[in-house]
Design an enzyme around this catalytic site. Structure first.
Site, PDB file in Angstrom:
ATOM      1  CB  ILE A   1       2.647   3.560   3.210  1.00 28.74           C
ATOM      2  CG1 ILE A   1       4.032   3.761   2.585  1.00 28.74           C
ATOM      3  CG2 ILE A   1       2.212   2.099   3.072  1.00 28.74           C
ATOM      4  CD1 ILE A   1       5.126   2.902   3.197  1.00 28.74           C
ATOM      5  N   PRO A   2      -0.819   4.747   2.563  1.00 33.64           N
ATOM      6  CG  PRO A   2      -2.322   5.519   0.952  1.00 33.64           C
ATOM      7  CD  PRO A   2      -0.871   5.343   1.237  1.00 33.64           C
ATOM      8  CG  HIS A   3      -1.566   1.370   6.647  1.00 33.84           C
ATOM      9  ND1 HIS A   3      -0.718   2.445   6.478  1.00 33.84           N
ATOM     10  CD2 HIS A   3      -1.561   1.100   7.969  1.00 33.84           C
ATOM     11  CE1 HIS A   3      -0.231   2.808   7.656  1.00 33.84           C
ATOM     12  NE2 HIS A   3      -0.733   2.005   8.579  1.00 33.84           N
ATOM     13  N   GLY A   4      -5.267   0.555   6.183  1.00 35.23           N
ATOM     14  CA  GLY A   4      -6.419   0.542   7.082  1.00 35.23           C
ATOM     15  C   GLY A   4      -6.030   0.443   8.545  1.00 35.23           C
TER      16      GLY A   4
END
Length: 146
Positions: free
Chosen positions: A60-63
């Site tokens: 779950i890539p996120h900033g």
């Protein structure tokens, strides 16, 4: 507006590396008008600090928190890969890009985690033949009940 829409579900992602997968889901969030392009850079910053691999073929890539001002609205983008991607030594078949305003992403993340913690549900997600089928399996992310 729902955080997940059909046009942000891709069943046959083209990425073959972790970084390309982050670019792929990041571009979908940008195209949806959910984030500014700088948010994708922050997704790499986050990944370089801590892996967003979650288990059961999911990342779950996120900033980073510093990038929250580049989020225009909460949204998800989902890409499923036909072949596993090496994500820091783990096999990933699903990259779910997430952008959340006002901590909305926390409730969304918990709903995703519940689905992906069940191996039978993961098998159904892998077997889904259309974006509509995958959307139906993950549609609860759009509900407001916490």
């Amino acid at each position: 507006m729902n955080v997940l829409e059909l046009d942000r579900i891709t069943l046959h992602g083209t990425a073959t590396t972790r970084d390309d997968a982050i670019r792929e889901v990041g571009a979908m969030l940008v195209a949806a008008g959910a984030v500014e392009p700088a948010y994708v850079d922050a997704m790499f910053d986050r990944e370089n600090t801590v892996s967003t691999y979650m288990g059961n073929y999911l990342a779950i890539p996120h900033g980073t928190n510093d990038a929250k001002d580049t989020i225009l609205r909460s949204a998800l983008a989902i890409v499923r890969y036909d072949a596993p991607i090496d994500w820091d030594g783990n096999e990933v078949r699903f990259a779910i890009g997430i952008a959340g305003q006002n901590n909305e992403h926390l409730g969304i993340l918990s709903k995703i985690a519940i689905v992906f913690s069940d191996e039978d549900e993961v098998e159904k997600l892998l077997a889904a033949r259309t974006p509509e089928e995958l959307f139906a399996l993950l549609g609860d992310v759009n509900s407001d009940d916490e």
